[in-house]
Design an enzyme around this catalytic site. Structure first.
Site, mmCIF file in Angstrom:
data_model
loop_
_atom_site.group_PDB
_atom_site.id
_atom_site.type_symbol
_atom_site.label_atom_id
_atom_site.label_comp_id
_atom_site.label_asym_id
_atom_site.label_seq_id
_atom_site.Cartn_x
_atom_site.Cartn_y
_atom_site.Cartn_z
ATOM 1 N N ASN A 86 -4.756 7.998 11.462
ATOM 2 C CA ASN A 86 -4.735 8.787 10.208
ATOM 3 C C ASN A 86 -4.613 8.265 8.526
ATOM 4 O O ASN A 86 -3.454 6.905 9.395
ATOM 5 C CB ASN A 86 -4.124 9.911 10.893
ATOM 6 C CG ASN A 86 -4.306 10.513 11.146
ATOM 7 O OD1 ASN A 86 -5.659 11.309 11.793
ATOM 8 N ND2 ASN A 86 -3.397 11.321 12.077
ATOM 9 N N HIS A 99 -0.617 3.951 13.124
ATOM 10 C CA HIS A 99 -0.199 3.840 14.743
ATOM 11 C C HIS A 99 -1.511 4.631 14.638
ATOM 12 O O HIS A 99 -1.901 5.173 14.369
ATOM 13 C CB HIS A 99 0.956 5.073 14.906
ATOM 14 C CG HIS A 99 0.789 6.012 13.941
ATOM 15 N ND1 HIS A 99 1.220 5.915 12.302
ATOM 16 C CD2 HIS A 99 0.172 7.577 14.134
ATOM 17 C CE1 HIS A 99 1.196 7.376 12.021
ATOM 18 N NE2 HIS A 99 0.691 8.096 13.079
#
Ligand code: 5GP
Ligand code: ZN
Length: 113
Positions: A86, A99
């Site tokens: 994201n 991440h």
């Protein structure tokens, strides 16, 4: 810098670590959104995907190869799984240290919400 994932890298905040080397660390997500849900992050702080440079290409590639290895170890490879990164508010990013989410153990829907 007050970064949650840098604290996990340093060991200041505990995490259920699945794999770690000089470049990356993988750990279970604290609020899993699927039966299997772990995160793979670079140890070096990078806030968002927008901050990547060409020099980061090896470590970003390593996020994916690490994700695939752990997925295999966890037995979700053959059935399949989803990888998500994201970026910023509209992308749903809440922790500003890049991440890779790896989600598996249930059927995913498409398009994502
Ligand atoms: P994002 O919304 O930024 O794409 O994903 C952040 C993820 O980090 C979320 O899935 C959230 O559950 C997870 N997370 C937030 N705080 C912690 C924490 O302290 N430990 C672990 N292991 N995961 C966390
Ligand atoms: Zn960080």
């Amino acid at each position: 810098m007050d970064c949650l994932f840098c604290k996990i890298v340093k060991g200041d905040i505990p995490a259920n670590v699945l794999f770690e080397d000089d470049d990356v660390i993988a750990f279970e997500d604290i609020m899993p959104k699927a039966p299997t849900h772990f995160l793979v992050i670079p140890k070096r702080h990078i806030s968002t995907l927008n901050d990547l440079t060409d020099e980061d290409a090896p470590v970003v590639g390593k996020l994916q190869t690490t994700a695939a290895k752990i997925a295999k170890q966890k037995g979700i490879s053959d059935a399949g799984y989803r990888v998500v990164m994201n970026c910023n508010e509209m992308g749903g990013q809440t922790v500003y240290h890049i991440h890779m989410h790896v989600l598996g153990g249930r059927a995913m829907t498409w398009p994502p919400g």
